[in-house]
Design a protein around this motif. Structure first.
Motif, PDB file in Angstrom:
ATOM      1  N   ALA A  69       0.854  -1.198   0.000  1.00  0.00           N
ATOM      2  CA  ALA A  69       0.000   0.000   0.000  1.00  0.00           C
ATOM      3  C   ALA A  69       0.883   1.238   0.000  1.00  0.00           C
ATOM      4  O   ALA A  69       2.020   1.199   0.459  1.00  0.00           O
ATOM      5  N   GLY A  70       0.345   2.312  -0.565  1.00  0.00           N
ATOM      6  CA  GLY A  70       1.079   3.586  -0.528  1.00  0.00           C
ATOM      7  C   GLY A  70       1.996   3.819  -1.720  1.00  0.00           C
ATOM      8  O   GLY A  70       2.713   4.818  -1.760  1.00  0.00           O
ATOM      9  N   LEU A  71       1.966   2.940  -2.718  1.00  0.00           N
ATOM     10  CA  LEU A  71       2.801   3.141  -3.904  1.00  0.00           C
ATOM     11  C   LEU A  71       2.108   4.085  -4.887  1.00  0.00           C
ATOM     12  O   LEU A  71       0.915   3.987  -5.106  1.00  0.00           O
ATOM     13  N   GLY A  72       2.888   4.921  -5.540  1.00  0.00           N
ATOM     14  CA  GLY A  72       2.331   5.876  -6.497  1.00  0.00           C
ATOM     15  C   GLY A  72       2.486   7.278  -5.949  1.00  0.00           C
ATOM     16  O   GLY A  72       2.598   7.474  -4.739  1.00  0.00           O
ATOM     17  N   ASP A  73       2.502   8.244  -6.857  1.00  0.00           N
ATOM     18  CA  ASP A  73       2.726   9.625  -6.452  1.00  0.00           C
ATOM     19  C   ASP A  73       1.639  10.505  -7.056  1.00  0.00           C
ATOM     20  O   ASP A  73       1.051  10.178  -8.081  1.00  0.00           O
ATOM     21  N   PRO A  74       1.372  11.619  -6.417  1.00  0.00           N
ATOM     22  CA  PRO A  74       0.294  12.484  -6.888  1.00  0.00           C
ATOM     23  C   PRO A  74       0.537  12.982  -8.314  1.00  0.00           C
ATOM     24  O   PRO A  74       1.664  13.011  -8.779  1.00  0.00           O
ATOM     25  N   VAL A  75      -0.516  13.356  -8.938  1.00  0.00           N
ATOM     26  CA  VAL A  75      -0.525  14.075 -10.212  1.00  0.00           C
ATOM     27  C   VAL A  75       0.058  13.230 -11.356  1.00  0.00           C
ATOM     28  O   VAL A  75      -0.634  12.375 -11.884  1.00  0.00           O
ATOM     29  N   PHE A  76       1.323  13.398 -11.733  1.00  0.00           N
ATOM     30  CA  PHE A  76       1.774  12.766 -12.975  1.00  0.00           C
ATOM     31  C   PHE A  76       2.316  11.348 -12.786  1.00  0.00           C
ATOM     32  O   PHE A  76       2.309  10.570 -13.728  1.00  0.00           O
ATOM     33  N   ASP A  77       2.804  11.043 -11.608  1.00  0.00           N
ATOM     34  CA  ASP A  77       3.333   9.699 -11.407  1.00  0.00           C
ATOM     35  C   ASP A  77       2.395   8.808 -10.613  1.00  0.00           C
ATOM     36  O   ASP A  77       2.830   8.016  -9.769  1.00  0.00           O
TER      37      ASP A  77
ATOM     38  N   LEU B 212      -3.677   8.493 -18.121  1.00  0.00           N
ATOM     39  CA  LEU B 212      -3.993   7.849 -16.841  1.00  0.00           C
ATOM     40  C   LEU B 212      -3.566   8.717 -15.662  1.00  0.00           C
ATOM     41  O   LEU B 212      -3.903   8.415 -14.518  1.00  0.00           O
ATOM     42  N   SER B 213      -2.808   9.773 -15.919  1.00  0.00           N
ATOM     43  CA  SER B 213      -2.458  10.685 -14.828  1.00  0.00           C
ATOM     44  C   SER B 213      -3.592  11.658 -14.524  1.00  0.00           C
ATOM     45  O   SER B 213      -3.526  12.412 -13.557  1.00  0.00           O
ATOM     46  N   ILE B 214      -4.629  11.623 -15.365  1.00  0.00           N
ATOM     47  CA  ILE B 214      -5.824  12.440 -15.100  1.00  0.00           C
ATOM     48  C   ILE B 214      -6.723  11.637 -14.164  1.00  0.00           C
ATOM     49  O   ILE B 214      -7.059  10.482 -14.455  1.00  0.00           O
TER      50      ILE B 214
END
Lengths: 349, 349, 349, 349
Positions: A216-224, B235-237
């Protein structure tokens, strides 16, 4: 913007052409002290080999994995891991008669357009052959995820042409040539493909990749966002024309009240009452299963005669004889699993 | 891996929260000597505003674009362009009563999980509000493409819930609240959405983005295929759950001989006899139209009561009142156009 | 390769011109839940202001720091932090008479060469004005290092022209206009610079940056050695012409047996018997003090008449009147400290 | 932040350990259609070999260059070029007796600290052996620069210990073991080093790298100034402790009016009346020669007994026998030339 590197923290760079001496990959950013053997990587690489001559190419590759750096006394050192796989059974002469023709559905036209020159033997760098390097790197990523979080990543074939799997028997997946989880569907697929092959034609498919117990917690806001990087990873596989996560395209007919995954505490654990999201919220993994589906186009190399043009812009007719797959889906599955693992590990580290 | 930067050569970094003082974007890598005014950017930004209070939020934002750097005497200087957009009509108090509850379908749960803390006002950074910065940057990318190659990028709504557009009148797109190219379908959509809104519910959609006259030769082998970067961009949207290029998921039922886009010389020009590929081969643009479709999930903010949990892991019931969109598709279109333009320009420069 | 971003995990992007409306910076990758106020950043930014009109420009800038995003209820949220600093006391008219002349030692010639066009007011983007944004970002980096490891970063002036500091009184550094740690030397420097100013000329300097208690283990093998990234950071400051770590250029006259820092256990702690390395081994910090020195060129803006050419390639004579520094070293110190902090935090996170 | 990749557009990734089976490099971003043979790369790689057993290691490496991808019919294809160099004359047993001791001046201590584990044979990844891969990649970069702009890059030894070159005979550089351009100085160096070797000690040096006819306009504002990337490139070489461009540290004693390079038109060409800048203004190349100097520390591997500690933190005495260089400067020169070429090409493409 050279395109042969993927990832930031767990970063792979692949190289090699279909009919060159070898293909390979550098994995940079692998943590130190991970036990790692050539045999473990070999196992995954072998899953990518043709599953059966009835549906796949008859090219026979040993695909023997050699680790040239980054492992010492059976453990990773934190230094780049270089993996080399020699090409063996390359029939380059199969290609000389079409070297000046652009195979429809292939990169021949655009590579010449962009680079003014190309290695025409078996598609050169644009060949699916390069994916063996991804699978080798993915084997390490899978191992890290398994050790860290008991994460399991597997794929199966949902549909070939019009034939859809309607049952799900996980144990059956690796027991049939289509990696289909539905025995009855697999039988229909075999009948269909066997016949299609005699017609000199090929079929498309839908495959599903399931990531169980993702961190859990993988991924970043907005573009990533995690799904953004998964989508990129999957669309970088040559045959993929579509990507869905969770409800995907079918979710558009649901109402918000149906689509939202409501949340409740159950036995002291955060529990989602459904998984339309497919495992992420706001681009960050919730810990639920991540579920993605890919559209695989029908193989472009077909023996049927087709209209095309030559390098010198003359109209021509082409037949791609060589040794080709009739449906590539079962072989795309280990590649897609590898790409999924690479994305997750890259976000994890 | 901070996630607020997109692109390599034409690189944007966005910032700002829904209810903070402002949102903005830095564009780095814009060529020098491009004529550029706030008014041109404003025009695109205005297209992202709610199209009608019947289907959208009633939040009223001026979205006034200010250029703070990188433009001198009406032309870009090659230095980073900083664009600032002040937030105006933020009703933060709407959110205080739900600040400890996780809205289903939103990033509330994962942001707290990952960061241990979040700006709960209107979703903070995870709000669709951040996309205004993308549209501002995209306006510059669109201009560069138009000047370089007469490239035109536009989107339209193909489907809302079960209602599908079956006709295509390009001129009608910007004349209706749904950006639908089919007048009859748009009327049905309006009736449907108007009713759905009274039910406190929301709808999903499929939108299509068409890139006419894209430069040929964009995209890189293996991992930076043009479609891979487009998929990531889309997919970043926040609301996007699926991505297709060309034939996409429907292509899996075609045979190779049907799916391959055959090539012929016509009037001295390379001509593809179909466009199942959707404008790329081997990850590189052919010069054909690039055609992509996106699945848009139903808006997650609904006034209907839903089960959820609180920050302290107690079961709860939540109603998201605030001012929300009933179908976000028409407002996603300018964002998706912007993202497409950003990907193309990034590969072009 | 746009050049306005620095760092990978703790990544800053700066923007703004000397005589534009504002300068600013986005900090992406700052951990959440760090207490952060405008006042703390302001303190560091104020250290970069002219220390005295006797040696520095008389341009008066408030340099008022505004945080526009990424901080909520006094704490960072993990989202990008946007900092804005308005320009105030810009006398752009000072530059109109030299707008077509290339000032020797400045970027005027190369910016026109590369971009075909430039904002000539006060050097535009190439002005030292942009460093205020670095100092603002560095203030956050310094705070993180201090909290994590009690790391302290400070700089002092070792030499101006031929005048060398020979004593080291740390407490005196911030008490004199030259940030010199030797009172007698500082007095000589003041006499020298006061006179030089009347001659319409400027002076160079050597400064030293000391990082006490750096975290051990920072830096990566081969290309991302800590000293490599420090060197890049320092040479990115306009006036810097040389970089040394540890023994630097003077170390070349030592023998290996003298230069090697021998190691012994003392009171149960790993202890290096000297610090010729300057705090790293194999590109990775040992935990010893990191000591670097920078060569600062004499300020290029001088009122003395100099030969140059115009934009249209005619010979000309130029005098740079404006308001300029006579020795920039004391103002470079906070910038170099900031860059050092940014490099360390980027490796730390 | 894995550290084994350098460059953005012309990007190299190196791998391999001193005593592993091989070392190698992937070059990604090389333009297509460049004629390229193994022999050309071999020539540069051979320049890095020990120049004489009197001053260098007696380890004999064939360093045979194999190109495994990216070249077809004698020309580059635009695809990644994989170069493999097998290790041959590795005496790993030389290291088993010191495998638990930290050699002063080496990365042993920090690698164990950071990774908890290391390949102790000959320094593993931290060995200068990895630079052979840089030289191989640099050979391609040099070729591109030569073809594009007749750029020539060469280095020479300015100083060893206290012995300084005072004359400059370019033709003599490659004719002596020290790559010194001053015959008399070279003779003194030989006498000095021959004696030093018998004492079991080693010497430091200053080398100069000159880039003649660099393309003008290379480098980017603010953080990616050309000299910033050159400084990073050079400090990434293990033995380098200092970097100067142009006037460097000696420039600090000049006045602004002396240091500024005045400009005049001569025979219709822009001409700088001096080159204190060292070839860049505002971080962008002017087209003048780029001149940089590097401080090379005395070789750390010495047979003299030294104090150190063991992995288990016990005091110990170490003697590094093996086969080592007494002064590494002449062998650093081809590496520094390669790094300079890589930086320039990366900015050029």
């Amino acid at each position: 913007m050279p395109g042969n590197t993927f990832g930031t923290n767990f970063r792979i760079t692949t190289w090699g052409e279909s009919h060159g001496p070898a293909v390979g990959v550098i994995i940079d950013g692998c943590p130190a002290k991970l036990a790692l053997s050539e045999a473990e990587i070999q196992r995954e690489v072998d899953r990518r080999k043709p599953t059966s001559s009835r549906i796949s190419t008859s090219r026979k590759e040993d695909d023997k994995v050699e680790i040239l750096s980054g492992v010492f006394e059976g453990k990773t050192t934190g230094m780049p891991i270089s993996i080399l796989i020699r090409n063996k059974d390359a029939h380059s002469q199969d290609y000389t008669n079409i070297k000046d023709l652009y195979r429809p559905g292939h990169a021949d036209f655009t590579y010449d357009l962009k680079y003014g020159f190309r290695d025409y033997r078996g598609g050169g760098r644009s060949s699916g052959r390069e994916t063996v390097a991804r699978v080798a790197a993915g084997a390490i990523a899978k191992k890290i995820l398994k050790l860290k979080n008991k994460t399991e990543i597997f794929g199966h074939t949902l549909q070939i042409a019009d034939i859809k799997a309607t049952k799900f028997d996980k144990d059956f997946i690796e027991k049939n040539d289509f990696r289909c989880a539905d025995k009855a569907a697999a039988e229909k697929m075999l009948k269909f493909i066997t016949k299609l092959r005699t017609q000199g034609d090929t079929a498309g498919a839908i495959i599903e990749i399931i990531i169980k117990n993702p961190p859990a917690g993988l991924g970043d806001p907005v573009f990533d966002k995690l799904e953004a990087n998964l989508a990129k990873a999957m669309l970088s596989i040559g045959a993929v024309k579509g990507f869905e996560i969770g409800s995907g395209f079918s979710g558009v007919t649901l109402k918000g009240s149906q689509h939202n995954d409501q949340i409740q505490m159950k036995n002291g654990k955060v529990t989602f009452l459904s998984n339309h999201a497919g495992g992420t919220l706001g681009g960050i993994s919730t810990g639920q299963d991540i579920v993605i589906r890919l559209a695989i186009k029908p193989v472009s190399s077909i023996p049927k005669a087709q209209k095309t043009i030559s390098k010198s812009h003359k109209n021509a007719i082409i037949q791609t004889l060589g040794r080709h797959d009739c449906c590539i889906a079962p072989r795309v599955i280990p590649v897609a699993e590898a790409m999924a693992a690479l994305v997750l590990v890259d976000h994890l580290l």
